[in-house]
Structure formats: structure tokens, C-alpha cells
Design a protein around this motif. Structure first.
Motif, mmCIF file in Angstrom:
data_model
loop_
_atom_site.group_PDB
_atom_site.id
_atom_site.type_symbol
_atom_site.label_atom_id
_atom_site.label_comp_id
_atom_site.label_asym_id
_atom_site.label_seq_id
_atom_site.Cartn_x
_atom_site.Cartn_y
_atom_site.Cartn_z
ATOM 1 N N ALA A 117 17.384 10.792 9.161
ATOM 2 C CA ALA A 117 15.833 10.491 8.130
ATOM 3 C C ALA A 117 15.556 10.295 6.549
ATOM 4 O O ALA A 117 17.041 9.408 6.052
ATOM 5 C CB ALA A 117 15.940 12.202 7.231
ATOM 6 N N ARG A 118 14.840 9.461 7.238
ATOM 7 C CA ARG A 118 14.579 8.480 5.526
ATOM 8 C C ARG A 118 13.561 9.257 4.023
ATOM 9 O O ARG A 118 12.238 10.307 5.156
ATOM 10 C CB ARG A 118 13.735 7.396 6.422
ATOM 11 C CG ARG A 118 14.446 6.775 7.382
ATOM 12 C CD ARG A 118 13.409 5.417 7.418
ATOM 13 N NE ARG A 118 14.498 4.330 8.935
ATOM 14 C CZ ARG A 118 14.649 3.117 8.233
ATOM 15 N NH1 ARG A 118 15.257 3.061 7.500
ATOM 16 N NH2 ARG A 118 15.316 3.458 9.642
ATOM 17 N N ASP A 119 13.509 8.745 3.036
ATOM 18 C CA ASP A 119 12.779 9.461 1.937
ATOM 19 C C ASP A 119 11.673 8.804 1.618
ATOM 20 O O ASP A 119 11.434 7.757 1.339
ATOM 21 C CB ASP A 119 13.893 9.647 1.436
ATOM 22 C CG ASP A 119 13.210 10.719 -0.098
ATOM 23 O OD1 ASP A 119 11.948 10.701 0.116
ATOM 24 O OD2 ASP A 119 14.593 10.782 -1.369
ATOM 25 N N GLN A 120 10.553 9.291 2.043
ATOM 26 C CA GLN A 120 9.667 7.865 2.121
ATOM 27 C C GLN A 120 9.335 8.138 0.070
ATOM 28 O O GLN A 120 9.274 6.830 -0.434
ATOM 29 C CB GLN A 120 8.285 9.135 2.060
ATOM 30 C CG GLN A 120 7.717 9.029 3.954
ATOM 31 C CD GLN A 120 6.297 9.584 4.450
ATOM 32 O OE1 GLN A 120 5.288 9.422 3.906
ATOM 33 N NE2 GLN A 120 6.695 10.178 5.252
ATOM 34 N N LEU A 121 9.611 9.160 -0.560
ATOM 35 C CA LEU A 121 9.238 8.965 -2.337
ATOM 36 C C LEU A 121 10.659 8.216 -2.686
ATOM 37 O O LEU A 121 10.207 7.019 -3.713
ATOM 38 C CB LEU A 121 9.158 10.539 -2.378
ATOM 39 C CG LEU A 121 7.995 10.522 -2.858
ATOM 40 C CD1 LEU A 121 6.633 11.384 -1.133
ATOM 41 C CD2 LEU A 121 7.280 12.402 -3.555
ATOM 42 N N GLY A 122 11.599 8.565 -1.826
ATOM 43 C CA GLY A 122 12.626 7.384 -2.263
ATOM 44 C C GLY A 122 12.489 6.039 -2.024
ATOM 45 O O GLY A 122 12.876 5.100 -3.389
ATOM 46 N N LEU A 123 12.027 5.935 -1.146
ATOM 47 C CA LEU A 123 11.790 4.641 -0.459
ATOM 48 C C LEU A 123 10.964 3.560 -2.014
ATOM 49 O O LEU A 123 11.170 2.740 -1.899
ATOM 50 C CB LEU A 123 11.472 3.634 0.893
ATOM 51 C CG LEU A 123 12.532 4.619 1.394
ATOM 52 C CD1 LEU A 123 11.919 3.984 3.271
ATOM 53 C CD2 LEU A 123 13.524 3.344 1.439
ATOM 54 N N THR A 124 9.394 4.776 -2.273
ATOM 55 C CA THR A 124 8.639 3.714 -2.602
ATOM 56 C C THR A 124 9.592 4.398 -3.835
ATOM 57 O O THR A 124 8.950 3.211 -5.213
ATOM 58 C CB THR A 124 7.556 4.774 -2.676
ATOM 59 O OG1 THR A 124 7.558 5.822 -3.003
ATOM 60 C CG2 THR A 124 6.789 4.378 -1.090
ATOM 61 N N GLY A 125 9.644 5.037 -4.568
ATOM 62 C CA GLY A 125 10.463 5.093 -5.820
ATOM 63 C C GLY A 125 9.224 5.988 -6.675
ATOM 64 O O GLY A 125 9.914 6.016 -8.211
ATOM 65 N N ARG A 126 8.171 6.684 -6.773
ATOM 66 C CA ARG A 126 7.369 6.734 -7.046
ATOM 67 C C ARG A 126 6.869 8.210 -5.820
ATOM 68 O O ARG A 126 7.051 8.164 -5.373
ATOM 69 C CB ARG A 126 6.303 5.756 -8.073
ATOM 70 C CG ARG A 126 5.611 5.496 -6.704
ATOM 71 C CD ARG A 126 5.087 4.115 -7.305
ATOM 72 N NE ARG A 126 3.695 4.785 -8.056
ATOM 73 C CZ ARG A 126 2.983 4.080 -8.123
ATOM 74 N NH1 ARG A 126 3.057 2.523 -8.597
ATOM 75 N NH2 ARG A 126 1.933 4.431 -9.037
ATOM 76 N N ASP A 127 6.372 9.149 -7.506
ATOM 77 C CA ASP A 127 4.643 10.005 -6.574
ATOM 78 C C ASP A 127 4.104 9.302 -4.922
ATOM 79 O O ASP A 127 3.668 8.581 -5.578
ATOM 80 C CB ASP A 127 4.577 10.900 -7.309
ATOM 81 C CG ASP A 127 3.958 12.205 -6.845
ATOM 82 O OD1 ASP A 127 5.153 12.770 -5.606
ATOM 83 O OD2 ASP A 127 4.176 12.419 -7.736
ATOM 84 N N LEU A 128 3.823 10.410 -4.544
ATOM 85 C CA LEU A 128 2.699 9.778 -3.632
ATOM 86 C C LEU A 128 1.697 10.940 -3.766
ATOM 87 O O LEU A 128 1.725 11.940 -3.794
ATOM 88 C CB LEU A 128 3.047 9.745 -2.041
ATOM 89 C CG LEU A 128 4.230 8.387 -1.211
ATOM 90 C CD1 LEU A 128 4.352 8.505 -0.025
ATOM 91 C CD2 LEU A 128 3.542 7.179 -2.190
ATOM 92 N N PRO A 129 0.771 10.710 -3.540
ATOM 93 C CA PRO A 129 -1.092 11.673 -2.771
ATOM 94 C C PRO A 129 -0.726 12.125 -2.252
ATOM 95 O O PRO A 129 -0.142 12.762 -0.865
ATOM 96 C CB PRO A 129 -2.325 10.493 -3.170
ATOM 97 C CG PRO A 129 -2.096 9.396 -3.796
ATOM 98 C CD PRO A 129 -0.271 9.345 -3.241
ATOM 99 N N LEU A 130 -1.172 14.206 -1.927
ATOM 100 C CA LEU A 130 -0.709 14.699 -1.691
ATOM 101 C C LEU A 130 -1.356 14.587 0.133
ATOM 102 O O LEU A 130 -0.735 14.356 1.785
ATOM 103 C CB LEU A 130 -1.614 15.716 -1.660
ATOM 104 C CG LEU A 130 -0.510 17.149 -2.631
ATOM 105 C CD1 LEU A 130 -1.090 18.271 -3.489
ATOM 106 C CD2 LEU A 130 0.709 17.383 -1.544
ATOM 107 N N GLY A 131 -2.833 13.582 -0.226
ATOM 108 C CA GLY A 131 -3.441 13.761 1.485
ATOM 109 C C GLY A 131 -2.771 12.491 1.947
ATOM 110 O O GLY A 131 -2.765 12.207 3.258
ATOM 111 N N THR A 132 -2.246 11.458 1.155
ATOM 112 C CA THR A 132 -1.560 10.315 1.947
ATOM 113 C C THR A 132 -0.538 11.093 2.081
ATOM 114 O O THR A 132 -0.280 10.556 3.395
ATOM 115 C CB THR A 132 -1.231 9.557 0.598
ATOM 116 O OG1 THR A 132 -2.639 8.621 -0.154
ATOM 117 C CG2 THR A 132 -0.121 8.258 1.142
#
Length: 536
Positions: free
Chosen positions: A261-276
Motif C-alpha cells: 500500500a502507498r501512503d497518499q499523505l506521506g507522498l504529498t507531505g501534507r494534509d489533504l481535504p476530506l472531500g479530495t
């Protein structure tokens, strides 16, 4: 000397500049909220590990009692035990496409929490794929001070999310292909892609989806009374480039605990909006554009096991597209693999004698007090709650219907169901381990013609196999624990299904007003009668 060019020659260039300025201004004004400053977005590295979250949750269920004054000796249980002295704890796996999956997940969990106020505290995590991920995110966003706002849930359930996809797909997407722009971080501009219009429609129906995934949990913890647990969210998409899972969560996603599994927030390095984050888990191919996940180049190249240089700034490198995201159900039907990973992690956290590998990967769990660990193993009763917005076609009876028998219509199925309650003695429970019934003649050739979001026979078989593995995993964890789990009358897996009632439940992003009312009626009348599986 040649004459200077007249205005007629400069007019095309002037119009092109004017059009570019209009596009830039409209792109900036199209979003319903201004972009968050980088300093205001929580860093992804601030999230806890699965080990820390599990140990913290378990200690919240078992308050230390060194003096042995409590009845259990080592713990004062934070929740009331059942009649057999067991302490039921829950993992939620939600599945379902479109608005039907989103609304059923939100409505059912709201009713469960209303009937059992301790449900959020006993639930470690909620995992959602496809439309159900939106329902899980909506439930998080619509909760304030421990209370779920029904009006907030219903506003989005009644929203029209089909029109933004169709209208933007016919106009903005085409314009973006003809007028590519490079100042946008997504394909096309903020208003030149149907993905952005879809997310703006989500946020218009439920403004709470604008807040960050990590930030939403912190806000609930700050507003709730002390000791309250807010279930972790795991919103699961598919990494379209390789077919692996890509999870957006307020937990760190470690590939050693969530294989592949890949970590979306770990890749971007920051929080993501709930809707996104919810939209990424529900991007049905062809209907939605694939999401382009952009991240600093250094984070894209990380695989999770490289040693970082002290003081290394991974976010300082330029952005690039790491990969693409689409519907999570294509990688993990029913979110069963991720739920199995959580069951496995809970078992390792409660291991009677932690191994060297457990001490390395679950150090905080391995450091639990021996008396507390023994009490937890003796009293915890793990259970998986599966939310499903439609009854699978496979019957629960031993015999399959004749091949020449006409399938029952939705109205006929509704007449076969009890008028009150989800389960009845006359309705045999579905057993996922059984092979499926033979297909009617010519039932396989139309697989390529199925609409977007409708599972093919192969996908349905994969989902049934995954469900069977989930039942086996939950039963195996029960067998490894103490007497309360082994003797409990509660089944290891419970299923809450949206049963046929004569309504045609569309798999699109719009529900009729009558459909919303009937879904509420089922959620209010059926939650107390959840169908169980003995897991044997």
C-alpha cells in the motif's frame, strides 16, 4: 523600410493574452474557498504510527488499576461489558459505489452511533472504498461535539453530483485539451476539469468536507470530552499505474503493516481535504478522470525503507506527478484487505509473548504492561462490521435457482422481504465461501458492455473471496484471544445490507428524494437487526 504592422495583425496576439488573463482570473475565482497557506496545513509526518494508535486506543479501553481494586484486577474498563463479561470492539469496512454507497454508509453509522453512544469509542477505524469512502468522510465532517448532524448528511445525499461531471466533461475538459495551461497543478485549470467541479459540488453540499483529513480529527478531539476516541479513517484508492492500494489516512501507512500500500499523505507531505481524499477513493474510470497525485520529487522516489539524512528536507524538491488514482474497489473489493491488515495488527499488538519482529514494528504495543495485556486478551471481543448498499446476487440457500427461471424483479424481491427489520428466520444468510451459481447462457459476453461502476462477474467473485478471507481472519483472531472472545455469542463479522424494497438504487451520483427517504427508513428500522456470520 517596411511599414509597421497594423492593429489587425496584432489583434490575434492581444486576444490570446486577454483569453489567458480571463482563464487565470476565472481559475482563481472558481474555487469556493481560497487555497490554504502552506503554513496552515498540517504536515503528514505529524501523524501517529499504527503501533502508537493501537496502543493508545487499547489503554483508553483499559485504565490501569495498580491497586487491583477493580473487578478485573489489572484494569478498570472504560466501557460497560456485555452479559458474558466481554468488551466488544469494532472495525468497520464500508463498500458501495456512487451516492448509494455514500448515503448508506453515513446513514447506517449515524443510526448505530445513536443507538450505542459508545460506538465511536469502541471502533478503532473505519475503512471505505469507492462511494462508501465519501460516506465515511461525510460522517467525520458532519460530527460536532460528539453529535452527528442528520441535516448535514441529508443535504449531500440529496445533492446532484451527476450534472457537474457531465457538463464539465462536455465543455471544460474539452477546452482544457485545446488550451493547455501550465500554472495548474491538476490536468487543466481549477475550472477546466470535471474533477474540480465535482469536488466543489461536494463542498457546496457539505462544507465540512473542505477541512483537512488530519485537521478534522483534531477538531473533534478538542471539542469532545476528555477520553473520547475518534475512529481513524482509511480512505482507499487504487494506484492506477500499478494496481496497488493507495490509502489516505490520518494514520501513517507503513507498507510493512499494509503490504503493497502507498501512503497518499506521506507522498504529498501534507494534509489533504476530506472531500479530495474521499473523491480519490471513488474515481470510477471513464466517469471520473484519474487523479494526478503530485508530490516533491524526493518523496516520490522514497519507498519507505531508505535512511534519511539528518535534517533532510524532502519537501524542498520540485513537484512532479508520482502516479494516478482511481476507484479503490478495483484494488481491494469491500476494503477487506485493509481491514484484514488492521485485524492482523491488533493481534500482534495483543500477542501474549511479542516476538523480536513485533518489538521492532510494534514497540509501543510490546511495551504494554503484562497485567494490562492479559486483561485485554481475556476480555476483548473483536468484531468486523461490514456495510454494504446492495444484497449480492448469490443466494444463501444450498440450491441455486434453475437456469431457465426468470430473475425476480425489484418489486418481487421487496415482497419477499419482511416489512420490518433487515434479517428474518426465513432469509438464509449469504455464505461467501460457497461457489457462485452457474451463469445463464450468454451471461459472460456482455462483461465489456457493463456501465461504469457495475462489477463484472470476475470482480464479484473476487469480492466474495475477499469477504470469505475477512471472515476467516476475524474468526482466527477470536480463537487466539481469551475466553470472552471464544465464548461470545456475537459473530466475528456482522453485515448491514440495504435490502430490496422496490426502489431502484442507482449506482450513480444522484439519489431520488424517495430513495433518500426509503434509505433513511431502512437505516432507522434495520440497524438493530444486523445479519451475523459465525465465521466457522
Amino acid at each position: 523600410p517596411r511599414a509597421a504592422p497594423g492593429w489587425s495583425a496584432l489583434l490575434p496576439a492581444a486576444l490570446a493574452l486577454l483569453l489567458g488573463g480571463v482563464l487565470a482570473a476565472a481559475d482563481d475565482a472558481a474555487s469556493p474557498r481560497p487555497p490554504a497557506r502552506a503554513s496552515a496545513v498540517l504536515p503528514a509526518d505529524a501523524r501517529p504510527t499504527l503501533d502508537f494508535a493501537l496502543a493508545d486506543w487499547l489503554l483508553g479501553l483499559c485504565h490501569p488499576d495498580p491497586g487491583g481494586r477493580a473487578a478485573g484486577g489489572a484494569c478498570r474498563p472504560a466501557l460497560a461489558p456485555d452479559a458474558q463479561g466481554g468488551l466488544r470492539v469494532t472495525l468497520v469496512a464500508a463498500e458501495g459505489a456512487g451516492m448509494g454507497g455514500a448515503a448508506w454508509t453515513a446513514f447506517a453509522l449515524q443510526q448505530l452511533a445513536q443507538r450505542d453512544p459508545a460506538l465511536p469509542r469502541r471502533t478503532f477505524a473505519v475503512t471505505g472504498v469507492s462511494g462508501a469512502a465519501l460516506g465515511a468522510a461525510l460522517l467525520r465532517g458532519c460530527t460536532a461535539e460528539g453529535r452527528i448532524d442528520e441535516d448535514c448528511l441529508e443535504r449531500l445525499a440529496r445533492a446532484d453530483l451527476v450534472s457537474p461531471l457531465l457538463s464539465a466533461g462536455l465543455f471544460e475538459d474539452v477546452l482544457a485539451a485545446l488550451l493547455p495551461t501550465r500554472w495548474c497543478t491538476l490536468p487543466g485549470c481549477g475550472f477546466l476539469t470535471r474533477a474540480a467541479w465535482f469536488e466543489q459540488a461536494l463542498e457546496s453540499g457539505a462544507p465540512a468536507l473542505r477541512q483537512g483529513l488530519m485537521a478534522s480529527r483534531l477538531r473533534q478531539l478538542e471539542a469532545a470530552p476528555g477520553g473520547t476516541h475518534v475512529p481513524w479513517l482509511l480512505l482507499q484508492a487504487r494506484w492506477a499505474d500499478s494496481g496497488e492500494r493507495a490509502i489516505a489516512s490520518d494514520l501513517r501507512i507503513d507498507w510493512r503493516q499494509f503490504p503493497g500500500a502507498r501512503d497518499q499523505l506521506g507522498l504529498t507531505g501534507r494534509d489533504l481535504p476530506l472531500g479530495t481524499a474521499a473523491h480519490n477513493a471513488a474515481r470510477v474510470p471513464l466517469l471520473h478522470p484519474a487523479g494526478a497525485l503530485q508530490a516533491p520529487r524526493a518523496r516520490c522516489l522514497e519507498r519507505g525503507d531508505e535512511a534519511r539524512t539528518p535534517g533532510q528536507r524532502l519537501d524542498a524538491s520540485p513537484l512532479q506527478t508520482c502516479g494516478h488514482l482511481d476507484d479503490g474497489a478495483l484494488a481491494d473489493p469491500g476494503a477487506t484487505q485493509t481491514t484484514l491488515d488492521l485485524l492482523h495488527a491488533l493481534g500482534r499488538c495483543l500477542a501474549a509473548a511479542p516476538s523480536a519482529a513485533d518489538r521492532a514494528l510494534f514497540p509501543r504495543c510490546a511495551a504494554l504492561d503484562g497485567a494490562q495485556r492479559a486483561w485485554l486478551r481475556e476480555h476483548l471481543v473483536p468484531q468486523v462490521l461490514v456495510l454494504r448498499p446492495a444484497v449480492p446476487a448469490q443466494p444463501g440457500e444450498d440450491w441455486c435457482p434453475a437456469l431457465d427461471q426468470r430473475p425476480p424483479t425489484a418489486a418481487e424481491l421487496a415482497l419477499q422481504q419482511p416489512q420490518a427489520g433487515c434479517a428474518s428466520p426465513e432469509r438464509a444468510p449469504r455464505v461467501a465461501e460457497r461457489p457462485s451459481c452457474p451463469a445463464r447462457d450468454g451471461a459472460a459476453w456482455f462483461e465489456a458492455l457493463l456501465p461504469a461502476g457495475v462489477p463484472s462477474p470476475a470482480q464479484s467473485a473476487a469480492a466474495a473471496l475477499a469477504e470469505a478471507r475477512l471472515a476467516q481472519g476475524a474468526a482466527a483472531l477470536r480463537a487466539s484471544l481469551g475466553s470472552a472472545a471464544q465464548a461470545s455469542a456475537e459473530p466475528p463479522v456482522r453485515t448491514l445490507e440495504l435490502l430490496p424494497d422496490g426502489t431502484r438504487w442507482a449506482r450513480s451520483w444522484q439519489l431520488s428524494a424517495l430513495g433518500v427517504e426509503r434509505m433513511w427508513r431502512q437505516a432507522r428500522g434495520c440497524v438493530g437487526q444486523v445479519q451475523g456470520r459465525d465465521g466457522g
